[in-house]
Design a protein around this motif. Structure first.
Motif, PDB file in Angstrom:
ATOM      1  N   ILE A 321      26.474  -7.146   9.004  1.00  0.00           N
ATOM      2  CA  ILE A 321      26.405  -5.752   9.424  1.00  0.00           C
ATOM      3  C   ILE A 321      26.192  -4.895   8.188  1.00  0.00           C
ATOM      4  O   ILE A 321      26.917  -5.004   7.205  1.00  0.00           O
ATOM      5  N   ASP A 322      25.161  -4.062   8.247  1.00  0.00           N
ATOM      6  CA  ASP A 322      24.869  -3.178   7.118  1.00  0.00           C
ATOM      7  C   ASP A 322      25.764  -1.949   7.187  1.00  0.00           C
ATOM      8  O   ASP A 322      25.547  -1.046   7.972  1.00  0.00           O
ATOM      9  N   GLU A 323      26.794  -1.906   6.337  1.00  0.00           N
ATOM     10  CA  GLU A 323      27.711  -0.768   6.324  1.00  0.00           C
ATOM     11  C   GLU A 323      27.204   0.250   5.310  1.00  0.00           C
ATOM     12  O   GLU A 323      27.487   0.184   4.130  1.00  0.00           O
ATOM     13  N   ASN A 324      26.421   1.202   5.809  1.00  0.00           N
ATOM     14  CA  ASN A 324      25.822   2.202   4.923  1.00  0.00           C
ATOM     15  C   ASN A 324      26.879   3.150   4.375  1.00  0.00           C
ATOM     16  O   ASN A 324      27.679   3.681   5.102  1.00  0.00           O
ATOM     17  N   SER A 325      26.844   3.346   3.107  1.00  0.00           N
ATOM     18  CA  SER A 325      27.690   4.372   2.496  1.00  0.00           C
ATOM     19  C   SER A 325      27.006   5.713   2.690  1.00  0.00           C
ATOM     20  O   SER A 325      25.844   5.796   3.090  1.00  0.00           O
ATOM     21  N   ALA A 326      27.723   6.784   2.392  1.00  0.00           N
ATOM     22  CA  ALA A 326      27.138   8.122   2.514  1.00  0.00           C
ATOM     23  C   ALA A 326      25.927   8.255   1.598  1.00  0.00           C
ATOM     24  O   ALA A 326      24.932   8.886   1.947  1.00  0.00           O
ATOM     25  N   GLU A 327      26.007   7.605   0.427  1.00  0.00           N
ATOM     26  CA  GLU A 327      24.893   7.674  -0.518  1.00  0.00           C
ATOM     27  C   GLU A 327      23.657   6.997   0.048  1.00  0.00           C
ATOM     28  O   GLU A 327      22.535   7.492  -0.074  1.00  0.00           O
ATOM     29  N   ASN A 328      23.862   5.843   0.691  1.00  0.00           N
ATOM     30  CA  ASN A 328      22.736   5.129   1.285  1.00  0.00           C
ATOM     31  C   ASN A 328      22.112   5.926   2.426  1.00  0.00           C
ATOM     32  O   ASN A 328      20.885   5.951   2.597  1.00  0.00           O
ATOM     33  N   GLN A 329      22.974   6.583   3.226  1.00  0.00           N
ATOM     34  CA  GLN A 329      22.467   7.401   4.325  1.00  0.00           C
ATOM     35  C   GLN A 329      21.641   8.563   3.790  1.00  0.00           C
ATOM     36  O   GLN A 329      20.592   8.893   4.346  1.00  0.00           O
ATOM     37  N   THR A 330      22.118   9.170   2.705  1.00  0.00           N
ATOM     38  CA  THR A 330      21.393  10.284   2.104  1.00  0.00           C
ATOM     39  C   THR A 330      20.020   9.831   1.611  1.00  0.00           C
ATOM     40  O   THR A 330      18.999  10.490   1.858  1.00  0.00           O
ATOM     41  N   THR A 331      19.994   8.698   0.919  1.00  0.00           N
ATOM     42  CA  THR A 331      18.728   8.152   0.405  1.00  0.00           C
ATOM     43  C   THR A 331      17.767   7.835   1.530  1.00  0.00           C
ATOM     44  O   THR A 331      16.568   8.146   1.459  1.00  0.00           O
ATOM     45  N   GLU A 332      18.293   7.246   2.602  1.00  0.00           N
ATOM     46  CA  GLU A 332      17.458   6.887   3.748  1.00  0.00           C
ATOM     47  C   GLU A 332      16.860   8.135   4.403  1.00  0.00           C
ATOM     48  O   GLU A 332      15.675   8.159   4.758  1.00  0.00           O
ATOM     49  N   LEU A 333      17.676   9.178   4.544  1.00  0.00           N
ATOM     50  CA  LEU A 333      17.186  10.419   5.150  1.00  0.00           C
ATOM     51  C   LEU A 333      16.124  11.084   4.276  1.00  0.00           C
ATOM     52  O   LEU A 333      15.105  11.584   4.780  1.00  0.00           O
ATOM     53  N   LEU A 334      16.352  11.086   2.958  1.00  0.00           N
ATOM     54  CA  LEU A 334      15.367  11.673   2.046  1.00  0.00           C
ATOM     55  C   LEU A 334      14.042  10.926   2.108  1.00  0.00           C
ATOM     56  O   LEU A 334      12.963  11.540   2.058  1.00  0.00           O
ATOM     57  N   ASP A 335      14.109   9.603   2.242  1.00  0.00           N
ATOM     58  CA  ASP A 335      12.885   8.793   2.358  1.00  0.00           C
ATOM     59  C   ASP A 335      12.132   9.128   3.648  1.00  0.00           C
ATOM     60  O   ASP A 335      10.896   9.237   3.658  1.00  0.00           O
ATOM     61  N   LYS A 336      12.883   9.307   4.739  1.00  0.00           N
ATOM     62  CA  LYS A 336      12.257   9.645   6.023  1.00  0.00           C
ATOM     63  C   LYS A 336      11.616  11.027   5.967  1.00  0.00           C
ATOM     64  O   LYS A 336      10.514  11.238   6.479  1.00  0.00           O
ATOM     65  N   THR A 372      23.890  16.846  -0.531  1.00  0.00           N
ATOM     66  CA  THR A 372      24.690  15.655  -0.209  1.00  0.00           C
ATOM     67  C   THR A 372      25.210  15.689   1.218  1.00  0.00           C
ATOM     68  O   THR A 372      25.755  14.697   1.693  1.00  0.00           O
ATOM     69  N   ASP A 373      25.025  16.820   1.885  1.00  0.00           N
ATOM     70  CA  ASP A 373      25.509  16.944   3.261  1.00  0.00           C
ATOM     71  C   ASP A 373      24.518  16.280   4.220  1.00  0.00           C
ATOM     72  O   ASP A 373      23.365  16.698   4.347  1.00  0.00           O
ATOM     73  N   ILE A 374      24.961  15.227   4.867  1.00  0.00           N
ATOM     74  CA  ILE A 374      24.094  14.425   5.730  1.00  0.00           C
ATOM     75  C   ILE A 374      23.565  15.238   6.906  1.00  0.00           C
ATOM     76  O   ILE A 374      22.405  15.110   7.294  1.00  0.00           O
ATOM     77  N   LYS A 375      24.419  16.073   7.487  1.00  0.00           N
ATOM     78  CA  LYS A 375      24.003  16.846   8.665  1.00  0.00           C
ATOM     79  C   LYS A 375      22.871  17.811   8.322  1.00  0.00           C
ATOM     80  O   LYS A 375      21.980  18.050   9.142  1.00  0.00           O
ATOM     81  N   THR A 376      22.902  18.372   7.125  1.00  0.00           N
ATOM     82  CA  THR A 376      21.826  19.268   6.711  1.00  0.00           C
ATOM     83  C   THR A 376      20.509  18.501   6.607  1.00  0.00           C
ATOM     84  O   THR A 376      19.464  18.961   7.076  1.00  0.00           O
ATOM     85  N   LEU A 377      20.550  17.332   6.005  1.00  0.00           N
ATOM     86  CA  LEU A 377      19.340  16.509   5.893  1.00  0.00           C
ATOM     87  C   LEU A 377      18.844  16.059   7.257  1.00  0.00           C
ATOM     88  O   LEU A 377      17.634  16.001   7.503  1.00  0.00           O
ATOM     89  N   GLU A 378      19.766  15.738   8.144  1.00  0.00           N
ATOM     90  CA  GLU A 378      19.376  15.359   9.505  1.00  0.00           C
ATOM     91  C   GLU A 378      18.670  16.508  10.207  1.00  0.00           C
ATOM     92  O   GLU A 378      17.712  16.306  10.954  1.00  0.00           O
ATOM     93  N   ARG A 379      19.168  17.729   9.968  1.00  0.00           N
ATOM     94  CA  ARG A 379      18.537  18.901  10.577  1.00  0.00           C
ATOM     95  C   ARG A 379      17.140  19.123  10.004  1.00  0.00           C
ATOM     96  O   ARG A 379      16.208  19.461  10.736  1.00  0.00           O
ATOM     97  N   VAL A 380      16.973  18.926   8.680  1.00  0.00           N
ATOM     98  CA  VAL A 380      15.657  19.045   8.049  1.00  0.00           C
ATOM     99  C   VAL A 380      14.684  18.062   8.701  1.00  0.00           C
ATOM    100  O   VAL A 380      13.557  18.424   9.073  1.00  0.00           O
ATOM    101  N   LEU A 381      15.132  16.835   8.862  1.00  0.00           N
ATOM    102  CA  LEU A 381      14.274  15.798   9.462  1.00  0.00           C
ATOM    103  C   LEU A 381      13.921  16.170  10.905  1.00  0.00           C
ATOM    104  O   LEU A 381      12.771  15.980  11.337  1.00  0.00           O
TER     105      LEU A 381
END
Length: 387
Positions: A321-336, A372-381
């Protein structure tokens, strides 16, 4: 469960946040919903949830003097986020309101509107989200004390050591995530209830974290005022208004965002909420549509989907199971985000930047990388994916 429909104009709803310092006219302006007319010409029935305890009591006489039937206004006094959401859900489910006794308990008597019919709110005011944020935080602090009490017991602490361990309890990262979730859920509850709504908040300075030459992170004010309450609750609403009093002692409003097009990016003296009656009138012949699913249900759905993915088709756990850290989630969102922007043509990129700017979201890649706020990046996407 997802809902879908073919693209067609529907009845437009007023979805607004008013924020500003005390005494700038937020409650007075929100109460102007009582002057609105429904598509059938009848007056609005307004559910006014007063989290400030008495913020509009002195203004009711003025409404009566203007010929407003105050039987169409039902005021609820509460500082509880949970109770506030219960009343919103009553509106969503078209439930009867019951008259409360002096202890706050429901009686058998049903609340009626000005026509003598069971009260069905056309609009909701939540006056005091700053208070709701405060009580939510304090409730989590008390929970944190209980957590520390359990830890102290396991460590067999006694006396002053135990007392200090418990009383020094504060909010943890997961608590702040819970608070942000509750704030977003409140706005989405309002958006899905089928009624027009106005929420109010006090104001605070916007601050950003800046890393100094010595490597220390400090919080620096940007000079911009934002709602003091649940983080980012101004992103989902259609209209954002900052209330203030200018040097000439006039009541002013700066409308920083207005998707309805009534006022946008402009300052208005002595603003009238009735200016937005036009959005109701111009779509009154259109079909009514409300998205009923909310954030909590979405989490339940995602949990169910995730469980199925982990358990596999035959009920066996997957190998890893890939347990993404907050940093990994941020990187993934920025890539998307980067991938979506690169896929757009020049016209599309311009539209994407305009859409991001309209919601006060970052535009430049260098600005996004600082977030670093994931919800903000999610909203951008989410915003650029709709272009």
């Amino acid at each position: 469960m997802a809902r879908a429909r073919k693209a067609a104009q529907t009845q437009s709803k007023l979805q607004m946040i008013l924020f500003g310092e005390e005494g700038t006219g937020k409650s007075t302006l929100a109460l102007q919903l009582a002057y609105f007319k429904r598509p059938d010409g009848k007056p609005f029935r307004v559910l006014y949830i007063d989290n400030e305890n008495g913020s509009i009591d002195d203004f009711i006489g003025g409404l009566e003097a203007d010929g407003i039937n105050t039987e169409n206004i039902y005021i609820v006094y509460t500082q509880s986020l949970g109770e506030t959401r219960e009343y919103i859900n009553k509106v969503k489910n078209k439930e009867d309101f019951h008259v409360l006794d002096d202890e706050g308990n429901e009686t058998d008597e049903i609340v009626l509107d000005g026509d003598g019919e069971p009260f069905r709110a056309d609009a909701i005011v939540v006056d005091g989200t700053t208070i709701l944020n405060l009580t939510t935080k304090q409730a989590l602090v008390e929970l944190s004390k209980k957590r520390n009490g359990v830890k102290a017991k396991k460590k067999e602490l006694i006396g002053d050591e135990k007392l200090v361990a418990i009383e020094n309890a504060g909010l943890e990262l997961r608590d702040y995530q819970t608070i942000n979730f509750k704030g977003q859920d409140l706005i989405l509850d309002l958006m899905s209830c089928g009624a027009h709504f106005v929420v109010t908040a006090r104001e605070t300075d916007e601050k950003v974290s800046v890393k100094g030459d010595d490597g220390k992170i400090t919080s620096v004010a940007t000079g911009r005022k934002i709602p003091d309450g649940f983080k980012q609750m101004n992103y989902n609403v259609k209209t954002v208004v900052r209330m203030y009093i200018n040097e000439d002692n006039n009541f002013c409003a700066y409308i920083s965002k207005d998707r309805t097009g009534v006022h946008d990016k402009e300052t208005v003296e002595d603003l009238s909420l009735v200016d937005w009656q036009v959005i109701i009138d111009r779509t009154k012949d259109k079909k009514e549509f409300s998205v009923k699913n909310d954030l909590t249900k979405a989490v339940d759905i995602e949990q169910d989907i995730y469980t199925k993915e982990v358990m596999g088709k035959v009920g066996e756990p997957v190998d890893s199971i890939d347990e993404n850290s907050a940093e990994n989630q941020t990187t993934e969102l920025l890539d998307k985000i980067s991938a979506v922007m690169k896929s757009l043509n020049p016209v599309g990129k311009t539209k994407a930047k305009e859409a991001l700017s309209a919601e006060d979201l970052p535009i430049k890649p260098t600005e996004m990388k600082k977030i670093t706020d994931i919800k903000t990046l999610e909203r951008v996407l989410e915003v650029i994916s709709k272009i």
